[in-house]
Design a protein around this motif. Structure first.
Motif, PDB file in Angstrom:
ATOM      1  N   GLN A 189      -0.063   3.408  10.224  1.00 10.34           N
ATOM      2  CA  GLN A 189       0.024   2.239   9.353  1.00 10.34           C
ATOM      3  C   GLN A 189       0.999   2.447   8.199  1.00 10.34           C
ATOM      4  N   GLU A 190       1.419   3.685   7.981  1.00 15.06           N
ATOM      5  CA  GLU A 190       2.396   3.980   6.934  1.00 15.06           C
ATOM      6  C   GLU A 190       3.798   3.793   7.499  1.00 15.06           C
TER       7      GLU A 190
ATOM      8  N   ASP B 257      -5.442  -4.950   1.592  1.00 14.90           N
ATOM      9  CA  ASP B 257      -4.780  -5.026   2.894  1.00 14.90           C
ATOM     10  C   ASP B 257      -3.560  -5.936   2.853  1.00 14.90           C
TER      11      ASP B 257
ATOM     12  N   GLU C 268      -0.639  -3.846   1.758  1.00 17.43           N
ATOM     13  CA  GLU C 268      -0.213  -2.930   2.818  1.00 17.43           C
ATOM     14  C   GLU C 268       0.517  -3.689   3.923  1.00 17.43           C
TER      15      GLU C 268
END
Length: 458
Positions: free
Chosen positions: A165-166, A323, A326
């Motif tokens: 997810q990074e 979220d 992100e």
């Protein structure tokens, strides 16, 4: 007549206009952190006038303007700093926490010098892995350690990102290993620009990428561990061939412990695959759950690393995010891959391809009943399935181009190296054509592609 309502108030103009060119001065006392949140719709620039300031270990040059957008970060005053900033937000700092003491600095310094001693005492550099829960500062710690490693000596640490997810030097959905040979770009949340970018002001990085493709590890844990194993083999080969990187060691960023399995077998496998010899667990000392988790981790992995398991308090200056933030970072990483950023403008190329000339595979998502089937034990979890091209299945999707031939077998496609990424911008069912955005001019490569779970709508 002045007593009539509205006559006197009409001359008062509300102060809603913010001059983006207006310079504001900010003084940071020595040893403090300035926490800054720049939303996606805002912009901010910082220029250090006097003193030494750092962003995640990278020093800001004096009298050079740095530009930021859609990023939460902290400025650390190594010594008293006077800076000026401009922006579209009249108060970009976190209210009530503008300037706070950097209580983590001493711990990070001690950890850095301990790693230096390990590099000086053996030819095989330290392989340190950072673990912990979400939003405790794991990625910030990794970035700071990488920056400090190259600051005074000609080391080239291998940074390994195991969190799909990074978005670090790549679009989201990838596991990566990147030799850090030059300073990191403090203006970019993705740490800097990769070799896919054009001419850059800083030395571009060349990551080794392995595609996971899904968003959450639990969607296919077997595929994730298989991707980790493939990356570890490439890292081992690179360390064997490059003495400088081998001496510099590895700094490994991991997913939140909540995304790994409960019995920590995934964590043990990662330790064994990358031959980790030092583990740093970052957590909140005032949180009973974090302390209980540390005890559990300690009992599980001590047979593998012995006493080389250290506990570090949650980093000072961690900015709470959600979220949505992100997701915005992931979208920005995809956009920057094709279009560049404020410093480097790229010009992607649009191509049209027929349905029959496009072969797309996708991994099995075990959390999707329509994709995986009723019995997860009866299927090959590493198997790829071919995607039926429809607007609902691939519209606005990020797809991965592989080195395997268009008619290659699924297993060969899965094991293939990554050629690059493309973006599906239009699916025309009537004409049976797909319009795809690729980074460079030319025809669409004659290769198989992998569908990711990430979408980007311009």
């Amino acid at each position: 007549m002045s007593f009539l309502p509205g006559l006197t108030e009409a001359a008062q103009v509300p102060d809603i206009y913010i001059d983006v060119n207006e310079a504001h001065t900010q003084v940071l006392p020595i040893g403090t952190l300035w926490k800054i949140r720049v939303p996606s719709e805002a912009k901010m620039s910082i220029k250090v006038l006097t003193g030494i300031a750092e962003i995640f270990g990278t020093e800001l040059a004096n009298n050079i303007e740095y530009n930021f957008q859609n990023w939460n970060f902290t400025v650390h005053a190594v010594e008293e700093v006077c800076l000026e900033w401009k922006g579209t937000d009249s108060h970009p700092a976190i209210e009530g926490e503008d300037l706070i003491p950097n209580e983590s600095a001493q711990n990070i310094y001690n950890l850095h010098f301990s790693l230096e001693k390990m590099r000086n005492s053996t030819f095989d550099g330290p392989k340190v892995m950072i673990i912990g829960n979400k939003r405790v500062g794991k990625t910030a710690l990794c970035r700071t350690l990488c920056s400090y490693t190259i600051k005074f000596k000609s080391y080239q640490p291998m940074f390994i990102n195991l969190n799909p997810q990074e978005s670090i030097f790549s679009p989201p959905g990838c596991l990566s290993a990147t030799p850090i040979s030059d300073i990191l770009d403090v203006q970019l949340p993705i740490w800097g620009e990769s070799m896919t970018s054009g001419a850059t002001s800083l030395h571009s990085k060349q990551p080794l990428l392995k595609l996971f493709g899904l968003e959450i590890i639990a969607e296919n844990r077997d595929l994730y561990m298989s991707t980790v194993e493939a990356l570890s083999e490439d890292v081992s080969e690179r360390l064997h061939k490059d003495a400088l990187i081998q001496r510099s060691g590895c700094i490994i960023n991991t997913p939140p412990l909540s995304q790994l399995d409960d019995d920590l077998k995934d964590l043990v496998n990662i330790i064994e695959k990358f031959k980790v010899n030092l583990i740093i667990m970052v957590g909140d000392e005032n949180n009973d759950e974090d302390m209980a988790q540390f005890e559990k981790v300690s009992q599980t992995i001590k047979p593998f690393v012995g006493d080389f398991l250290l506990r570090l308090p949650r980093l000072t200056g961690v900015i709470e995010s959600d979220d949505t933030y992100e997701r915005s970072l992931q979208r920005n990483a995809i956009r920057e891959y094709f279009y560049g950023n404020q410093n480097t403008a790229l010009s992607p190329f649009s191509v049209s391809i027929d349905y029959e000339d496009l072969i797309i595979w996708e991994p099995i998502n075990l959390l999707d009943p329509s994709s995986a089937g009723a019995d997860n034990n009866s299927i090959d979890k590493l198997e790829l399935k071919q995607v039926t091209i429809t607007p609902s299945s691939i519209q606005h999707a990020l797809i991965c181009l592989t080195y395997s031939d268009k008619h290659a077998k699924p297993n060969d496609v899965r094991r293939s190296s990554i050629l690059g990424f493309a973006l599906v911008t239009e699916v025309n069912e009537k004409r049976k054509k797909v319009r795809i955005l690729i980074p460079v001019p030319g025809n669409f490569p004659n290769c198989s592609t992998l569908l990711t779970s990430y979408r980007y709508l311009e």
